[in-house]
Scaffold this motif. Structure first.
Motif, PDB file in Angstrom:
ATOM      1  N   ARG A 172     122.500  31.377  56.477  1.00  0.00           N
ATOM      2  CA  ARG A 172     123.768  30.733  56.838  1.00  0.00           C
ATOM      3  C   ARG A 172     124.236  31.256  58.208  1.00  0.00           C
ATOM      4  NH1 ARG A 172     123.859  32.586  51.900  1.00  0.00           N
ATOM      5  NH2 ARG A 172     125.254  34.321  52.399  1.00  0.00           N
ATOM      6  N   PRO A 173     124.470  30.343  59.168  1.00  0.00           N
ATOM      7  CA  PRO A 173     124.757  30.757  60.552  1.00  0.00           C
ATOM      8  C   PRO A 173     125.894  31.756  60.697  1.00  0.00           C
ATOM      9  CG  PRO A 173     124.322  28.407  60.460  1.00  0.00           C
ATOM     10  CD  PRO A 173     124.358  28.877  59.038  1.00  0.00           C
ATOM     11  N   TRP A 174     127.048  31.512  60.054  1.00  0.00           N
ATOM     12  CA  TRP A 174     128.181  32.416  60.256  1.00  0.00           C
ATOM     13  C   TRP A 174     127.941  33.769  59.593  1.00  0.00           C
ATOM     14  CZ3 TRP A 174     130.991  31.794  64.145  1.00  0.00           C
ATOM     15  CH2 TRP A 174     131.340  30.522  64.604  1.00  0.00           C
ATOM     16  N   THR A 175     127.229  33.767  58.480  1.00  0.00           N
ATOM     17  CA  THR A 175     126.876  35.051  57.850  1.00  0.00           C
ATOM     18  C   THR A 175     125.948  35.839  58.760  1.00  0.00           C
ATOM     19  OG1 THR A 175     127.045  34.012  55.672  1.00  0.00           O
ATOM     20  CG2 THR A 175     125.918  36.133  55.782  1.00  0.00           C
ATOM     21  N   VAL A 176     125.005  35.142  59.387  1.00  0.00           N
ATOM     22  CA  VAL A 176     124.086  35.782  60.331  1.00  0.00           C
ATOM     23  C   VAL A 176     124.857  36.355  61.515  1.00  0.00           C
ATOM     24  CG1 VAL A 176     122.206  35.384  61.954  1.00  0.00           C
ATOM     25  CG2 VAL A 176     122.119  34.353  59.683  1.00  0.00           C
ATOM     26  N   ALA A 182     127.751  43.251  63.493  1.00  0.00           N
ATOM     27  CA  ALA A 182     127.735  44.625  62.973  1.00  0.00           C
ATOM     28  C   ALA A 182     126.540  45.395  63.524  1.00  0.00           C
ATOM     29  CB  ALA A 182     127.690  44.599  61.447  1.00  0.00           C
ATOM     30  N   PHE A 183     125.402  44.727  63.609  1.00  0.00           N
ATOM     31  CA  PHE A 183     124.194  45.342  64.160  1.00  0.00           C
ATOM     32  C   PHE A 183     124.426  45.736  65.620  1.00  0.00           C
ATOM     33  CE2 PHE A 183     119.994  44.744  66.282  1.00  0.00           C
ATOM     34  CZ  PHE A 183     119.283  45.731  65.623  1.00  0.00           C
ATOM     35  N   THR A 184     125.079  44.839  66.385  1.00  0.00           N
ATOM     36  CA  THR A 184     125.350  45.096  67.799  1.00  0.00           C
ATOM     37  C   THR A 184     126.300  46.271  67.984  1.00  0.00           C
ATOM     38  OG1 THR A 184     124.995  42.780  68.393  1.00  0.00           O
ATOM     39  CG2 THR A 184     126.331  44.110  69.899  1.00  0.00           C
ATOM     40  N   ASP A 225     116.799  36.216  44.737  1.00  0.00           N
ATOM     41  CA  ASP A 225     117.066  35.467  43.507  1.00  0.00           C
ATOM     42  C   ASP A 225     118.507  34.977  43.578  1.00  0.00           C
ATOM     43  OD1 ASP A 225     117.485  34.443  41.006  1.00  0.00           O
ATOM     44  OD2 ASP A 225     116.983  36.273  39.901  1.00  0.00           O
ATOM     45  N   PRO A 226     118.719  33.659  43.731  1.00  0.00           N
ATOM     46  CA  PRO A 226     120.087  33.136  43.853  1.00  0.00           C
ATOM     47  C   PRO A 226     121.016  33.578  42.732  1.00  0.00           C
ATOM     48  CG  PRO A 226     118.460  31.429  44.318  1.00  0.00           C
ATOM     49  CD  PRO A 226     117.702  32.598  43.778  1.00  0.00           C
ATOM     50  N   ALA A 227     120.467  33.811  41.533  1.00  0.00           N
ATOM     51  CA  ALA A 227     121.301  34.205  40.398  1.00  0.00           C
ATOM     52  C   ALA A 227     121.704  35.668  40.456  1.00  0.00           C
ATOM     53  CB  ALA A 227     120.549  33.932  39.087  1.00  0.00           C
ATOM     54  N   HIS A 228     120.954  36.465  41.198  1.00  0.00           N
ATOM     55  CA  HIS A 228     121.240  37.900  41.281  1.00  0.00           C
ATOM     56  C   HIS A 228     121.138  38.358  42.743  1.00  0.00           C
ATOM     57  CE1 HIS A 228     119.734  37.224  37.137  1.00  0.00           C
ATOM     58  NE2 HIS A 228     120.723  38.052  36.824  1.00  0.00           N
ATOM     59  N   PRO A 229     122.190  38.125  43.529  1.00  0.00           N
ATOM     60  CA  PRO A 229     122.157  38.528  44.940  1.00  0.00           C
ATOM     61  C   PRO A 229     121.948  40.035  45.089  1.00  0.00           C
ATOM     62  CG  PRO A 229     124.038  37.111  44.481  1.00  0.00           C
ATOM     63  CD  PRO A 229     123.460  37.498  43.153  1.00  0.00           C
ATOM     64  N   ARG A 230     121.130  40.405  46.028  1.00  0.00           N
ATOM     65  CA  ARG A 230     120.844  41.816  46.284  1.00  0.00           C
ATOM     66  C   ARG A 230     121.870  42.394  47.249  1.00  0.00           C
ATOM     67  NH1 ARG A 230     115.730  42.954  44.487  1.00  0.00           N
ATOM     68  NH2 ARG A 230     115.367  44.618  45.997  1.00  0.00           N
ATOM     69  N   LEU A 231     121.822  43.711  47.425  1.00  0.00           N
ATOM     70  CA  LEU A 231     122.804  44.387  48.282  1.00  0.00           C
ATOM     71  C   LEU A 231     122.822  43.796  49.681  1.00  0.00           C
ATOM     72  CD1 LEU A 231     124.824  46.708  48.829  1.00  0.00           C
ATOM     73  CD2 LEU A 231     122.832  48.133  49.445  1.00  0.00           C
ATOM     74  N   SER A 232     121.657  43.502  50.217  1.00  0.00           N
ATOM     75  CA  SER A 232     121.577  42.972  51.578  1.00  0.00           C
ATOM     76  C   SER A 232     122.222  41.599  51.699  1.00  0.00           C
ATOM     77  CB  SER A 232     120.111  42.891  52.023  1.00  0.00           C
ATOM     78  OG  SER A 232     119.372  42.084  51.115  1.00  0.00           O
ATOM     79  N   GLU A 233     122.345  40.888  50.595  1.00  0.00           N
ATOM     80  CA  GLU A 233     123.003  39.580  50.600  1.00  0.00           C
ATOM     81  C   GLU A 233     124.491  39.700  50.292  1.00  0.00           C
ATOM     82  OE1 GLU A 233     120.256  36.353  48.762  1.00  0.00           O
ATOM     83  OE2 GLU A 233     119.687  38.263  47.817  1.00  0.00           O
ATOM     84  N   ARG A 234     124.850  40.681  49.477  1.00  0.00           N
ATOM     85  CA  ARG A 234     126.266  40.868  49.144  1.00  0.00           C
ATOM     86  C   ARG A 234     127.021  41.539  50.283  1.00  0.00           C
ATOM     87  NH1 ARG A 234     123.959  43.149  44.533  1.00  0.00           N
ATOM     88  NH2 ARG A 234     124.864  45.173  45.091  1.00  0.00           N
ATOM     89  N   LEU A 235     126.393  42.511  50.925  1.00  0.00           N
ATOM     90  CA  LEU A 235     127.032  43.249  52.022  1.00  0.00           C
ATOM     91  C   LEU A 235     126.101  43.291  53.241  1.00  0.00           C
ATOM     92  CD1 LEU A 235     128.461  46.248  49.954  1.00  0.00           C
ATOM     93  CD2 LEU A 235     129.770  44.332  50.886  1.00  0.00           C
ATOM     94  N   PRO A 236     125.766  42.127  53.780  1.00  0.00           N
ATOM     95  CA  PRO A 236     124.804  42.116  54.889  1.00  0.00           C
ATOM     96  C   PRO A 236     125.282  42.880  56.116  1.00  0.00           C
ATOM     97  CG  PRO A 236     125.873  39.979  54.658  1.00  0.00           C
ATOM     98  CD  PRO A 236     126.264  40.787  53.452  1.00  0.00           C
TER      99      PRO A 236
END
Length: 327
Positions: A172-176, A182-184, A225-236
């Protein structure tokens, strides 16, 4: 439609057909420091890899004579020091590199005359000689280090793969964009802190950790897994910030290899970092555009393409990690 799918998948995979050696930004560095009316100290630093050290040499006006260089090897670079004796002022004459048309990288030129401001210029195969100015362009340092930052993110393949993997993970563009911000911020902190001597880490473990960060993202993509978002997806943003701190040490190592112009450190630091950010945004835009086309015209193939790219990223980063561990 099938041909389009194959073309887009191939385009994504082509992004990862990269050389085994990462962090390829290794420009040359030619420095002239005036000692008195006739004598200059010359320092020529060139990477052994890439052809710059073997194919090029400093070039000066006919009224200058260069002493035999005293050469040594420092890390992966050849460093040669010599004395340049000139019968008249260098101002208005051209200095630079001969034989640069056969090289695959660029170089920085720093001219420090007595009683005049320092001049900094970027030498390329199409502009290998630069006129020594009486009044140097104050924006030249900013331009030179901005483009070095852009080149570093585009040719520093480990940083490149990390950014691509981040896009493939989040999609998703805005999430990216938020994660990339944050990376910058994070890599800016460690880049500035390390360059100014406030903090520091040995480069070898930093390079290994950078490779490990890419492996982490590749694994996260494969295990999505869309049903179980991982840490990197919850707090990217948190994951991107943490790894950004590590990558900042890598950027600092590259900048240390290049060198910073004395008296213009703040400008060089700022514009190098802006260049890194600009290159990063180019990468993000290109990958998002490719994924958008794939999603629009071949939705079923999207996940397959992402997985194929992720495995390619993971395999490449694993090779780098092992290579850097064993030295």
């Amino acid at each position: 439609m099938t041909a389009l799918v194959r073309l887009l998948v191939a385009a994504l995979l082509a992004l990862f057909a990269l050389p085994a050696q990462a962090d390829e930004l290794r420009p040359g560095y030619l420095e002239l420091t005036q000692r008195d009316a006739q004598h200059w100290k010359v320092v020529w630093k060139a990477p052994v890899l890439g052809g710059l050290a073997t194919r090029t040499r400093p070039a000066f006006p006919p009224f200058c004579t260069q002493s035999a260089p005293q050469a040594r090897i420092e890390g992966a670079a050849l460093v040669a020091e010599s004395t340049l004796t000139c019968s008249k002022d260098l101002a208005g004459s051209k200095v630079g590199l001969a034989g640069m048309d056969a090289a695959f990288t660029d170089a920085l030129l720093r001219v420090a005359p007595l009683g005049r401001p320092v001049q900094a210029s970027r030498l390329t195969p199409t502009a290998a000689m630069v006129e020594v100015s009486t009044v140097p362009d104050r924006w030249e340092v900013a331009r030179s280090y901005f483009w070095l930052g852009v080149e570093h993110i585009l040719t520093g393949y480990d940083h490149l793969l990390f950014v691509i993997a981040l896009v493939l993970l989040l999609l998703r563009p805005w999430t990216v964009v938020r994660a990339a911000t944050a990376f910058t911020v994070a890599h800016s902190l460690t880049l500035i802190g390390t360059t100014l001597g406030l903090i520091g880490l040995a480069q070898a473990p930093v390079e290994a950790l950078i490779a490990l960060s890419i492996i982490f993202l590749a694994v996260e993509i494969v295990k999505q897994d869309p049903a179980h978002p991982r840490l990197s997806e919850r707090l990217p943003w948190l994951v991107a910030f943490g790894f950004g701190l590590i990558h900042g040490f890598g950027f600092a190592g590259a900048l240390r290899e290049i060198g910073l112009p004395e008296g213009d450190v703040p400008v060089a630091l700022l514009t190098f970092n802006l260049g890194v950010e600009a290159g990063q945004l180019l990468i993000i835009a290109a990958v998002i555009a490719a994924l958008a086309v794939l999603k629009r015209f071949a939705q079923p193939a999207l996940r397959t393409a992402v997985l194929a790219a992720s495995y390619a990223i993971g395999i490449t980063a694993s090779f780098w990690f092992i290579q850097r561990l064993v030295g």
